[in-house]
Design a protein around this motif. Structure first.
Motif, mmCIF file in Angstrom:
data_model
loop_
_atom_site.group_PDB
_atom_site.id
_atom_site.type_symbol
_atom_site.label_atom_id
_atom_site.label_comp_id
_atom_site.label_asym_id
_atom_site.label_seq_id
_atom_site.Cartn_x
_atom_site.Cartn_y
_atom_site.Cartn_z
ATOM 1 N N ALA A 49 0.813 -1.190 -0.122
ATOM 2 C CA ALA A 49 0.037 0.033 -0.009
ATOM 3 C C ALA A 49 0.889 1.129 0.006
ATOM 4 O O ALA A 49 0.560 2.235 0.618
ATOM 5 C CB ALA A 49 -0.955 0.022 1.141
ATOM 6 N N ASP A 50 1.931 1.275 -0.907
ATOM 7 C CA ASP A 50 2.769 2.438 -0.928
ATOM 8 C C ASP A 50 1.879 3.472 -1.877
ATOM 9 O O ASP A 50 1.596 3.204 -3.015
ATOM 10 C CB ASP A 50 3.880 2.252 -1.615
ATOM 11 N N PRO A 51 1.495 4.664 -1.426
ATOM 12 C CA PRO A 51 0.639 5.611 -2.012
ATOM 13 C C PRO A 51 1.341 6.174 -3.401
ATOM 14 O O PRO A 51 0.841 6.642 -4.188
ATOM 15 C CB PRO A 51 0.645 6.966 -1.306
ATOM 16 N N SER A 52 2.893 5.876 -3.609
ATOM 17 C CA SER A 52 3.462 6.261 -4.795
ATOM 18 C C SER A 52 3.412 5.131 -5.733
ATOM 19 O O SER A 52 4.078 5.379 -6.934
ATOM 20 C CB SER A 52 4.703 6.840 -4.582
ATOM 21 N N ALA A 53 3.022 3.911 -5.441
ATOM 22 C CA ALA A 53 3.022 2.703 -6.382
ATOM 23 C C ALA A 53 2.089 2.911 -7.486
ATOM 24 O O ALA A 53 0.845 3.425 -7.419
ATOM 25 C CB ALA A 53 2.827 1.233 -5.456
ATOM 26 N N ASP A 54 2.246 2.211 -8.651
ATOM 27 C CA ASP A 54 1.244 2.291 -9.791
ATOM 28 C C ASP A 54 0.116 1.146 -9.582
ATOM 29 O O ASP A 54 -0.996 1.744 -9.709
ATOM 30 C CB ASP A 54 1.897 1.794 -11.029
ATOM 31 N N MET A 55 0.475 0.134 -9.404
ATOM 32 C CA MET A 55 -0.541 -1.028 -9.342
ATOM 33 C C MET A 55 -1.983 -0.828 -8.330
ATOM 34 O O MET A 55 -2.897 -1.038 -8.627
ATOM 35 C CB MET A 55 -0.124 -2.369 -8.987
ATOM 36 N N PRO A 56 -1.587 -0.107 -6.961
ATOM 37 C CA PRO A 56 -3.096 0.001 -6.234
ATOM 38 C C PRO A 56 -3.959 0.802 -7.064
ATOM 39 O O PRO A 56 -5.212 0.606 -6.618
ATOM 40 C CB PRO A 56 -2.222 0.399 -5.126
ATOM 41 N N ALA A 78 0.396 11.362 -5.344
ATOM 42 C CA ALA A 78 0.267 12.895 -4.847
ATOM 43 C C ALA A 78 -0.448 13.095 -3.600
ATOM 44 O O ALA A 78 -0.062 14.127 -2.996
ATOM 45 C CB ALA A 78 -0.807 13.752 -5.821
ATOM 46 N N ALA A 79 -1.143 12.081 -2.881
ATOM 47 C CA ALA A 79 -1.703 12.137 -1.657
ATOM 48 C C ALA A 79 -0.923 11.228 -0.776
ATOM 49 O O ALA A 79 -0.215 10.102 -1.174
ATOM 50 C CB ALA A 79 -3.133 11.941 -1.741
ATOM 51 N N MET A 80 -1.521 11.136 0.430
ATOM 52 C CA MET A 80 -1.122 10.238 1.678
ATOM 53 C C MET A 80 -1.339 8.969 1.245
ATOM 54 O O MET A 80 -0.954 7.874 1.876
ATOM 55 C CB MET A 80 -1.451 10.717 2.927
ATOM 56 N N GLN A 81 -2.416 8.639 0.469
ATOM 57 C CA GLN A 81 -2.681 7.297 0.003
ATOM 58 C C GLN A 81 -3.359 7.340 -1.158
ATOM 59 O O GLN A 81 -3.931 8.220 -1.657
ATOM 60 C CB GLN A 81 -3.816 6.665 1.058
ATOM 61 N N THR A 82 -3.400 6.313 -1.941
ATOM 62 C CA THR A 82 -4.088 6.018 -3.300
ATOM 63 C C THR A 82 -5.496 6.182 -3.009
ATOM 64 O O THR A 82 -6.079 5.550 -2.078
ATOM 65 C CB THR A 82 -3.931 4.565 -4.021
ATOM 66 N N ALA A 83 -6.068 7.106 -3.813
ATOM 67 C CA ALA A 83 -7.581 7.436 -3.567
ATOM 68 C C ALA A 83 -8.290 7.700 -4.779
ATOM 69 O O ALA A 83 -7.897 8.075 -5.873
ATOM 70 C CB ALA A 83 -7.288 8.727 -2.658
ATOM 71 N N VAL A 110 0.685 15.490 -0.435
ATOM 72 C CA VAL A 110 2.096 15.485 0.091
ATOM 73 C C VAL A 110 2.972 16.560 -0.732
ATOM 74 O O VAL A 110 2.862 16.914 -1.746
ATOM 75 C CB VAL A 110 2.699 14.178 0.018
ATOM 76 N N GLY A 111 4.091 16.965 0.139
ATOM 77 C CA GLY A 111 4.817 17.986 -0.482
ATOM 78 C C GLY A 111 6.359 17.304 -0.102
ATOM 79 O O GLY A 111 6.603 16.930 1.121
ATOM 80 N N ASP A 112 7.240 17.288 -1.005
ATOM 81 C CA ASP A 112 8.667 16.842 -0.668
ATOM 82 C C ASP A 112 9.464 17.472 -1.677
ATOM 83 O O ASP A 112 9.311 18.449 -2.387
ATOM 84 C CB ASP A 112 8.842 15.320 -0.902
#
Length: 288
Positions: free
Chosen positions: A120-127, A221-226, A259-261
């Motif tokens: 459940a990485d929010p930056s991952a593609d497959m979720p 872009a966010a804290m979780q895939t949404a 998120v911001g980084d």
């Protein structure tokens, strides 16, 4: 070179064997599938499991098959198997398209679809693709199997409904309606290939080309895939002109905790979410 903390290694050859090990060691154990997220975390000692349960050799969890009106995919199916599956290219081209965007060939050869979803990485593609296709996820534990929707599965950043003694074993996808198109677009980090901002879109059209269903999901872009609910609502029941699509895409980041980084501020990601969403919708419409 970073070195993991000491741990005991337990290779499992069957689901039952893996579940027995999870039951035995509980919170002290971590499950290893492809290992692309867990092993680096262990080397940096961000994760220090006392027991590592390797499920990568469980052959019964690596498959892609058609079952009446459903496509079933085993949790240990690799990205490469997804990318080159003739069945998925014909029924769910969004999945091979997404898989081709993931990292590099070495990662795709080892990484698994179930491992990505469970992490459940929010930056991952497959979720994001799993959510957009409205999959059902089959979870197995000591008391048998249970099924949850993709929308219910991810609770937050690296957080899912999986209990410590459970495994994600299968993903099930209902076949799409006629005149359905899909697309995945992303602005990727050049080094990691993770999404800075991405969008998976699935659209269905009526006979008069009115949008009858829309599933739009934001990644990276966010804290979780949404799910981009405001965008979905702005598409359904409409003739999808360039103006309608642009207006709908402008709402894609509504309600998201951006998120911001070093790769982009929340404001930058908000704009990129809109751009990626518009592109994904336009491409999905062309393919419907």
């Amino acid at each position: 070179m970073s070195i993991p903390a000491v741990f005991d290694y337990h290779p499992a050859k069957t689901v039952d064997e893996a579940l027995a090990l999870l039951q035995q060691y509980g919170d002290e154990a971590k499950v290893l599938a492809g290992g692309h997220s867990l092993i680096p975390a262990m080397k940096l000692r961000l994760s220090q499991p006392e027991h590592l349960i390797d499920i990568s050799k469980i052959q019964e969890l690596a498959y892609i098959r058609e079952e009446n009106d459903v496509i079933a995919i085993g949790a240990l199916t690799t990205y490469t198997q997804v990318e080159y599956s003739d069945l998925l290219r014909r029924v769910f081209p969004l999945m091979p398209e997404c898989a081709s965007h993931i990292a590099d060939q070495q990662v795709r050869n080892r990484g698994t679809i179930g491992g990505s979803i469970a992490h459940a990485d929010p930056s991952a593609d497959m979720p994001g693709v799993i959510l957009a296709l409205k999959a059902e996820l089959v979870i197995q534990g000591p008391n048998g199997k249970r099924t949850v929707s993709a929308d219910e599965f991810i609770l937050g950043t690296f957080e899912t409904v999986l209990e410590p003694n459970e495994l994600l074993v299968e993903l099930r996808f209902p076949k799409p309606a006629a005149k359905t198109g899909s697309a995945y677009t992303k602005l990727s980090n050049r080094a990691s290939h993770y999404a800075i901002a991405g969008c998976a879109a699935v659209l269905s059209l009526d006979s008069d080309n009115t949008c009858s269903a829309a599933s739009v999901v934001v990644t990276g872009a966010a804290m979780q895939t949404a799910r981009a609910s405001a965008t979905e609502s702005a598409l359904v029941g409409k003739q999808l002109t360039s103006e309608t699509i642009a207006e709908a895409a402008s709402h894609a980041a509504e309600g998201l905790e951006l998120v911001g980084d070093i790769h982009g501020s929340p404001e930058y990601r908000r704009q990129m979410v809109s751009v990626m969403t518009r592109r994904a919708i336009e491409q999905a419409l062309e393919r419907a």
